[in-house]
Design an enzyme around this catalytic site. Structure first.
Site, PDB file in Angstrom:
ATOM      1  N   HIS A 114     144.784  -2.379   8.804  1.00  0.00           N
ATOM      2  CA  HIS A 114     145.521  -1.305   8.256  1.00  0.00           C
ATOM      3  C   HIS A 114     145.024  -0.082   8.636  1.00  0.00           C
ATOM      4  O   HIS A 114     144.172   0.542   7.898  1.00  0.00           O
ATOM      5  CB  HIS A 114     145.080  -1.539   6.700  1.00  0.00           C
ATOM      6  CG  HIS A 114     146.164  -0.838   5.846  1.00  0.00           C
ATOM      7  ND1 HIS A 114     145.780  -0.545   4.466  1.00  0.00           N
ATOM      8  CD2 HIS A 114     147.387  -0.133   5.901  1.00  0.00           C
ATOM      9  CE1 HIS A 114     146.600   0.178   4.076  1.00  0.00           C
ATOM     10  NE2 HIS A 114     147.753   0.351   4.900  1.00  0.00           N
TER      11      HIS A 114
ATOM     12  N   ARG B 124     159.420   7.352  -0.314  1.00  0.00           N
ATOM     13  CA  ARG B 124     159.209   7.270   0.858  1.00  0.00           C
ATOM     14  C   ARG B 124     160.351   7.481   2.091  1.00  0.00           C
ATOM     15  O   ARG B 124     161.450   7.485   1.539  1.00  0.00           O
ATOM     16  CB  ARG B 124     158.798   5.743   1.300  1.00  0.00           C
ATOM     17  CG  ARG B 124     157.706   5.186   0.404  1.00  0.00           C
ATOM     18  CD  ARG B 124     156.555   4.684   1.471  1.00  0.00           C
ATOM     19  NE  ARG B 124     155.166   4.541   0.222  1.00  0.00           N
ATOM     20  CZ  ARG B 124     154.119   4.332   1.129  1.00  0.00           C
ATOM     21  NH1 ARG B 124     154.019   4.494   2.494  1.00  0.00           N
ATOM     22  NH2 ARG B 124     153.018   4.166   0.330  1.00  0.00           N
TER      23      ARG B 124
ATOM     24  N   ASP C 116     149.956   3.223  10.688  1.00  0.00           N
ATOM     25  CA  ASP C 116     149.671   2.187   9.636  1.00  0.00           C
ATOM     26  C   ASP C 116     148.964   0.847   9.820  1.00  0.00           C
ATOM     27  O   ASP C 116     148.317   0.288   9.241  1.00  0.00           O
ATOM     28  CB  ASP C 116     151.008   1.941   8.670  1.00  0.00           C
ATOM     29  CG  ASP C 116     150.734   1.250   7.432  1.00  0.00           C
ATOM     30  OD1 ASP C 116     150.003   2.062   6.573  1.00  0.00           O
ATOM     31  OD2 ASP C 116     151.240   0.229   6.917  1.00  0.00           O
TER      32      ASP C 116
ATOM     33  N   CYS D 167     146.249   7.476   1.513  1.00  0.00           N
ATOM     34  CA  CYS D 167     144.972   8.267   1.515  1.00  0.00           C
ATOM     35  C   CYS D 167     144.915   8.801   2.820  1.00  0.00           C
ATOM     36  O   CYS D 167     143.703   9.126   3.164  1.00  0.00           O
ATOM     37  CB  CYS D 167     143.834   7.136   1.415  1.00  0.00           C
ATOM     38  SG  CYS D 167     143.599   6.582  -0.256  1.00  0.00           S
TER      39      CYS D 167
ATOM     40  N   SER E  96     146.140   2.724   1.120  1.00  0.00           N
ATOM     41  CA  SER E  96     147.524   3.015   0.965  1.00  0.00           C
ATOM     42  C   SER E  96     147.439   4.538   0.359  1.00  0.00           C
ATOM     43  O   SER E  96     146.854   4.793  -0.472  1.00  0.00           O
ATOM     44  CB  SER E  96     148.181   2.207   0.126  1.00  0.00           C
ATOM     45  OG  SER E  96     148.130   0.977   0.679  1.00  0.00           O
TER      46      SER E  96
ATOM     47  N   ARG F 120     154.370  -1.771  -4.085  1.00  0.00           N
ATOM     48  CA  ARG F 120     153.788  -3.058  -3.845  1.00  0.00           C
ATOM     49  C   ARG F 120     153.310  -3.685  -5.057  1.00  0.00           C
ATOM     50  O   ARG F 120     152.779  -3.045  -6.057  1.00  0.00           O
ATOM     51  CB  ARG F 120     152.826  -2.981  -2.665  1.00  0.00           C
ATOM     52  CG  ARG F 120     153.247  -3.084  -1.303  1.00  0.00           C
ATOM     53  CD  ARG F 120     152.069  -3.014  -0.463  1.00  0.00           C
ATOM     54  NE  ARG F 120     151.226  -2.005  -0.699  1.00  0.00           N
ATOM     55  CZ  ARG F 120     149.983  -2.193  -1.064  1.00  0.00           C
ATOM     56  NH1 ARG F 120     149.708  -3.185  -1.781  1.00  0.00           N
ATOM     57  NH2 ARG F 120     149.289  -0.985  -1.097  1.00  0.00           N
TER      58      ARG F 120
ATOM     59  N   TYR G 123     161.759  -3.574  -2.810  1.00  0.00           N
ATOM     60  CA  TYR G 123     160.971  -2.498  -2.222  1.00  0.00           C
ATOM     61  C   TYR G 123     160.070  -2.498  -1.340  1.00  0.00           C
ATOM     62  O   TYR G 123     159.273  -3.616  -1.175  1.00  0.00           O
ATOM     63  CB  TYR G 123     160.115  -2.092  -3.488  1.00  0.00           C
ATOM     64  CG  TYR G 123     159.097  -0.883  -3.024  1.00  0.00           C
ATOM     65  CD1 TYR G 123     159.594   0.400  -2.921  1.00  0.00           C
ATOM     66  CD2 TYR G 123     157.804  -1.146  -2.371  1.00  0.00           C
ATOM     67  CE1 TYR G 123     158.878   1.433  -2.352  1.00  0.00           C
ATOM     68  CE2 TYR G 123     157.054  -0.179  -1.713  1.00  0.00           C
ATOM     69  CZ  TYR G 123     157.695   1.292  -1.648  1.00  0.00           C
ATOM     70  OH  TYR G 123     156.952   2.131  -1.303  1.00  0.00           O
TER      71      TYR G 123
ATOM     72  N   LYS H  84     153.569  -5.570   5.821  1.00  0.00           N
ATOM     73  CA  LYS H  84     152.373  -5.921   5.377  1.00  0.00           C
ATOM     74  C   LYS H  84     152.348  -7.421   5.474  1.00  0.00           C
ATOM     75  O   LYS H  84     151.233  -8.176   5.742  1.00  0.00           O
ATOM     76  CB  LYS H  84     152.116  -5.570   3.968  1.00  0.00           C
ATOM     77  CG  LYS H  84     152.147  -3.716   3.674  1.00  0.00           C
ATOM     78  CD  LYS H  84     151.136  -3.312   4.543  1.00  0.00           C
ATOM     79  CE  LYS H  84     151.310  -1.905   4.699  1.00  0.00           C
ATOM     80  NZ  LYS H  84     150.476  -0.941   4.403  1.00  0.00           N
TER      81      LYS H  84
HETATM   82  P1  GTP Z   1     150.616   4.282   3.322  1.00  0.00           P
HETATM   83  O1  GTP Z   1     151.736   4.751   3.952  1.00  0.00           O
HETATM   84  O2  GTP Z   1     150.657   4.157   1.841  1.00  0.00           O
HETATM   85  O3  GTP Z   1     149.560   3.214   3.653  1.00  0.00           O
HETATM   86  O4  GTP Z   1     149.730   5.873   3.150  1.00  0.00           O
HETATM   87  P2  GTP Z   1     148.934   6.706   4.274  1.00  0.00           P
HETATM   88  O5  GTP Z   1     147.377   6.381   4.229  1.00  0.00           O
HETATM   89  O6  GTP Z   1     149.720   6.701   5.498  1.00  0.00           O
HETATM   90  O7  GTP Z   1     148.898   8.082   3.369  1.00  0.00           O
HETATM   91  P3  GTP Z   1     149.559   9.642   3.808  1.00  0.00           P
HETATM   92  O8  GTP Z   1     149.258  10.186   5.137  1.00  0.00           O
HETATM   93  O9  GTP Z   1     150.879   9.395   3.609  1.00  0.00           O
HETATM   94  O10 GTP Z   1     149.043  10.362   2.668  1.00  0.00           O
HETATM   95  C1  GTP Z   1     148.921  10.283   1.390  1.00  0.00           C
HETATM   96  C2  GTP Z   1     148.799  11.457   0.526  1.00  0.00           C
HETATM   97  O11 GTP Z   1     147.473  11.874   0.841  1.00  0.00           O
HETATM   98  C3  GTP Z   1     149.595  12.554   0.604  1.00  0.00           C
HETATM   99  O12 GTP Z   1     150.102  13.021  -0.558  1.00  0.00           O
HETATM  100  C4  GTP Z   1     149.060  13.618   1.415  1.00  0.00           C
HETATM  101  O13 GTP Z   1     149.670  14.872   1.270  1.00  0.00           O
HETATM  102  C5  GTP Z   1     147.576  13.491   0.959  1.00  0.00           C
HETATM  103  N1  GTP Z   1     146.765  13.912   1.988  1.00  0.00           N
HETATM  104  C6  GTP Z   1     146.653  13.350   3.435  1.00  0.00           C
HETATM  105  N2  GTP Z   1     145.647  13.788   4.286  1.00  0.00           N
HETATM  106  C7  GTP Z   1     145.215  14.520   3.359  1.00  0.00           C
HETATM  107  C8  GTP Z   1     144.083  15.552   3.619  1.00  0.00           C
HETATM  108  O14 GTP Z   1     143.389  15.630   4.779  1.00  0.00           O
HETATM  109  N3  GTP Z   1     143.808  15.987   2.446  1.00  0.00           N
HETATM  110  C9  GTP Z   1     144.129  16.245   1.349  1.00  0.00           C
HETATM  111  N4  GTP Z   1     143.604  16.940   0.156  1.00  0.00           N
HETATM  112  N5  GTP Z   1     145.032  15.512   1.131  1.00  0.00           N
HETATM  113  C10 GTP Z   1     145.637  14.531   2.108  1.00  0.00           C
HETATM  114  C1  SPV Z   2     151.080   0.767   1.939  1.00  0.00           C
HETATM  115  O1  SPV Z   2     151.140   0.739   0.555  1.00  0.00           O
HETATM  116  O2  SPV Z   2     150.005   0.667   2.550  1.00  0.00           O
HETATM  117  C2  SPV Z   2     152.187   1.210   2.709  1.00  0.00           C
HETATM  118  C3  SPV Z   2     153.589   1.137   2.017  1.00  0.00           C
HETATM  119  O3  SPV Z   2     152.176   1.212   4.007  1.00  0.00           O
HETATM  120  S1  SPV Z   2     154.109  -0.479   1.868  1.00  0.00           S
HETATM  121  O4  SPV Z   2     154.936  -0.899   2.862  1.00  0.00           O
HETATM  122  O5  SPV Z   2     155.058  -0.407   0.404  1.00  0.00           O
HETATM  123  O6  SPV Z   2     153.128  -1.626   1.785  1.00  0.00           O
HETATM  124 MN    MN Z   3     149.984   1.330   4.410  1.00  0.00          MN
END
Ligand code: GTP
Ligand code: SPV
Ligand code: MN
Length: 586
Positions: A228, A372, A279, A252, A250, A71, A199, A208
């Site tokens: 979110h 992704r 999400d 996290c 994002s 983004r 993207y 979003k």
């Molecule tokens: P968006 O799709 O961008 O909104 O991201 P998201 O918030 O869904 O994040 P996601 O669950 O995909 O995690 C992103 C990164 O954080 C990955 O590399 C995970 O491995 C890492 N991660 C997730 N949960 C944990 C956790 O409990 N501990 C640690 N150390 N890393 C974590």
């Molecule tokens: C984020 O960045 O929080 C996502 C991926 O979930 S995107 O759809 O690219 O915004």
């Molecule tokens: Mn997101």
């Protein structure tokens, strides 16, 4: 041939055809035959690569342009009539000026290309809370992703009837020129225009753009909230199911928490977890005096790196069929995919996300850090039976969280709703690869909505505070941080499935069955109250993670003040008062 007799829709489509000058117009019906034709076509042009159909049935690989991988917050605009309604955290341009700029870019942009018209729904079609949209795009990749992420097809036009109550979305890839890339939202016109990107969050306009930026504006007007947040259901050994929603920025940990697998010892006792969403949550006051949440999406657009059979087997399983992978490694030996953190065996005969030869021995990563998978929600082994429920699920708790290497405790609880809004408003998190820009810098990201709030964030906070007048039994509010590191830079908390241990404490607090320690920032668990059996962390380490470093918190105050000052009169008095109270307690 138009698929509808709705004159509002047809007038707009005709105007967009005249503007963009496509060679052909194709309406997406949602029928498998048409989609299969599009997949074939995309494979012929190289837009998609068909993967090993035995190992990954229905799966494809796509590579975006190297300058178009995340983004672009600096090029995302809220074009409401008055600048102050966009607020200091959004880019703003006057609607007329932006239309003119974008129509100039879009003029003739589809010449020689096909225009696809995608009728889609956020939320279950026909549900009173669903919002309909039509996205026009010149990208087959966008069509196929929208088909996974939203509900697409003719039935949306039937449900819409003759109404003009739908979001207009125009997407043109144009030249993918980053200097001319704009993601513009016109909340007053219920319109989104995205140009020069291909993207994810820039172009899948239901996600979003509609479900957060436009919907947050609608929610403000109509008395509900677009957030979110992931939504998950937790079943305890008694068979009681509680639902929580959690807002993390994002990349996290939302997808991971939404699909967590309970630690073995919890499984044996009978704990189960169900994913409602990973999400986005649309949250409304219910008739029973509680807050109810629905997930308006139909799939997951998840971060690939770090997803493994160990960290998130449910996400991995979700992506094993009928999914699209973007910017991951292509394993040429067996025509499958790979990314950092999937396992310890990178393929030796492969192409990296740029399409260059790659053998796993190179310093450079094979998959882009923001690569992704787009996977249908129905594939998720732990998808909730309430996933399709039009009224959603009742929330017991709302959890905020960020990525903070230092200071922020593993978990703390707000003292009441208004304090909870304060806790959300001061959230800080280290930036990630999900947006372009520097990674690992702490920035304020209130409610994880900094890039997604479609109006003035000060008004947004007031809207949050006011929700307590509409809801009798407000959920309790918590803040978590899975990302504290030791001096060697390693994560201290085991995270992932073990996060259920923190969720258990949260649920006990919601039920009122556990005491907690009062601290200047809120309630913190007594270390003895977190169940550690079978977890790879010592009691002493946990005590450290729960310790409140008051000196460090004092250092946070000026930064919060400075952030609040940016909002001028728009900062709610209640939040200013909460900040003063925190300062006095420290
Ligand atoms: P968006 O799709 O961008 O909104 O991201 P998201 O918030 O869904 O994040 P996601 O669950 O995909 O995690 C992103 C990164 O954080 C990955 O590399 C995970 O491995 C890492 N991660 C997730 N949960 C944990 C956790 O409990 N501990 C640690 N150390 N890393 C974590
Ligand atoms: C984020 O960045 O929080 C996502 C991926 O979930 S995107 O759809 O690219 O915004
Ligand atoms: Mn997101």
């Amino acid at each position: 041939m138009s698929l509808t007799t709705n004159s509002h829709v047809n007038t707009w489509i005709n105007a967009m055809v005249n503007l963009t000058q496509p060679e052909e117009v194709v309406w997406i019906t949602g029928e498998e035959e048409q989609l299969e034709q599009l997949r074939k076509q995309a494979c012929q042009t190289g837009e998609l690569i068909k993967l090993n159909q035995e190992k990954l049935p229905g799966c494809y690989l796509h590579r975006t342009d190297p300058n178009d991988v995340a983004r672009v917050e600096g090029r995302t605009y809220i074009c409401c009539k008055k600048e102050e309604d966009a607020g200091p955290t959004n880019n703003w341009m006057a609607p007329m000026e932006m239309y003119e700029k974008l129509y100039t870019i879009a003029k003739g942009a589809m010449a020689g290309r096909t225009m696809y018209v995608i009728p889609f729904s956020m939320g279950k079609v026909g549900s009173p809370f669903a919002k309909y949209g039509i996205e026009i795009t010149d990208s087959i990749y966008v069509v196929l992703n929208m088909v996974i992420m939203t509900r697409v097809g003719k039935e949306i036009l039937t449900a819409l009837g003759d109404s003009d109550d739908y979001t207009k979305g125009l997407h043109c890839k144009d030249q993918l020129n980053p200097e001319q890339r704009y993601i513009a939202h016109f909340p007053q016109d219920n319109t989104i225009i995205s140009v020069n990107s291909g993207y994810g969050g820039n172009v899948l306009l239901g996600k979003k753009c509609l479900a957060l930026r436009i919907a947050s504006h609608m929610g403000h007007q109509e008395g509900w909230m677009a957030e979110h947040m992931l939504i998950l259901g937790i079943e305890n050994p008694k068979g009681e199911i509680y639902y929580v929603a959690a807002a993390f920025p994002s990349a996290c940990g939302k997808t991971n928490l939404a699909m967590l697998i309970p630690p073995e010892i919890y499984q044996k006792k009978g704990w189960k977890v169900y994913c409602v969403g990973d999400d986005i949550a649309w949250i409304r006051p219910g008739e029973d005096g509680r807050l109810w949440a629905v997930n308006p999406e139909n799939g997951f657009f998840g971060v690939a790196p770090g997803t493994s059979p160990k960290s998130n087997p449910n996400a991995l399983a979700s992506s094993m069929k009928n999914s699209i992978f973007t910017n991951v490694v292509h394993n040429l030996d067996n025509n499958t995919v790979w990314w950092e953190g999937l396992d310890k065996n990178p393929p030796s005969n492969a192409r990296d996300w740029l399409g260059k030869d790659w053998d796993g021995t190179k310093e450079e990563k094979g998959a882009h850090p923001n690569s992704r998978f787009t996977a249908p929600a129905v594939n998720c082994p732990c998808i909730s039976s309430e996933f399709e429920s039009p009224k959603g699920v009742p929330l017991s708790a709302i959890i905020f969280g960020g990525r903070r290497a230092k200071m922020m405790p593993l978990v703390y609880e707000a003292t009441d709703w208004t304090h909870g809004v304060f806790v959300g408003s001061i959230m800080g998190s280290e930036t990630t690869a999900a947006a372009t820009g520097k990674v690992g810098v702490v920035r304020r990201d209130p409610m994880a909505m900094l890039p997604f709030c479609g109006y003035n964030m000060g008004d947004y906070w007031q809207h949050w505070i006011d929700m307590k007048n509409k809801v009798e039994k407000m959920p309790k509010v918590f803040h978590v941080n899975w990302f504290r590191t030791n001096d060697a830079g390693q994560f201290i908390w085991p995270g992932f499935g073990d996060n259920l241990r923190v969720l258990e404490w949260i649920l006990e607090r919601c039920k009122g069955t556990l005491e907690a320690k009062e601290t200047p920032i809120g309630y913190v668990p007594f270390a003895k109250d977190l169940y550690l059996e079978g977890a790879d962390i010592s009691f002493e380490a946990l005590e450290k993670l729960l310790h409140i470093e008051e000196e460090k918190w004092k250092e946070e105050i000026p930064g919060i003040q400075e952030f609040y000052n940016r909002f001028g009169d728009k900062i709610p008095k209640d939040l200013k008062r909460e900040l003063e109270k925190l300062e006095n307690r420290l």
